[in-house]
Design a protein around this motif. Sequence first.
Motif, PDB file in Angstrom:
ATOM      1  N   ARG A 158       0.839  -1.207   0.000  1.00 35.13           N
ATOM      2  CA  ARG A 158       0.000   0.000   0.000  1.00 35.13           C
ATOM      3  C   ARG A 158       0.871   1.253   0.000  1.00 35.13           C
ATOM      4  O   ARG A 158       0.545   2.254  -0.636  1.00 35.13           O
ATOM      5  N   LEU A 191      -2.157  -6.347  -5.092  1.00 34.82           N
ATOM      6  CA  LEU A 191      -3.246  -5.668  -4.380  1.00 34.82           C
ATOM      7  C   LEU A 191      -4.507  -5.702  -5.237  1.00 34.82           C
ATOM      8  O   LEU A 191      -4.437  -5.684  -6.472  1.00 34.82           O
ATOM      9  N   THR A 195      -8.636  -1.921  -3.620  1.00 35.49           N
ATOM     10  CA  THR A 195      -7.655  -1.322  -2.716  1.00 35.49           C
ATOM     11  C   THR A 195      -6.932  -0.166  -3.405  1.00 35.49           C
ATOM     12  O   THR A 195      -6.740   0.910  -2.829  1.00 35.49           O
TER      13      THR A 195
END
Length: 204
Positions: A158, A191, A195
């Motif tokens: 992230r 991911l 997201t």
Amino acid sequence: MALLGPINRIKPLKEGNFFCPKCNDQTAYRAKEVRRWFSVMNMPVLPLASPEGVVECTICNGTYEMNVLDAKLNEDEQAFLENFEKAILNAMLLLMMSDGHIDDAEVQTVIEVYAKLTDKTLGREDMLAQAEHVLAAGHTLEDYLLSIADVLNNDGKRLVIRSMSLVAAADGKMEDAERETIIECAQIIGLARTTALEILEDPS
Ligand SMILES: [Zn+2]
């Protein structure tokens, strides 16, 4: 044992792994708090000193101060960190250049994001030189992302996508092509699309 005298009281604090300077390797440690007391018949009655933390290697029994736990990384960890920093920097640079020009605001953002992530200051000239080098070497964004994808957990992933989003948003507008590139990058490192969209919504 004397009826009156000093004794050490020991309280276990925590256990874990650390880099033992004597073993020159990653080993298990036990940390404990040691405090010297004046005792009467082995009963502590008066503290003689402040408690002190001690870290003990379970392999060589060497003892160290608590700050050994934040000691420098071993060679493997150091190499990993350097690769990781480089991969993120290169990914940001390639994204910055993906629209065919280098924008001043983007350059500034890459410098800021890199400083925040690594605690290292990269001069504008060095960064532009690195950008040229990356282009000349012919590596793609995908190469760099794949090189770090396996070793990152979700928070790390992230963070990478967040860094890229900040760079893409730096010139005040996020172009559709940039959005799509970032979503693709997120998927390359594993991911979910949702997201990636969440991070793009609010990268700060
Ligand atoms: Zn040791």
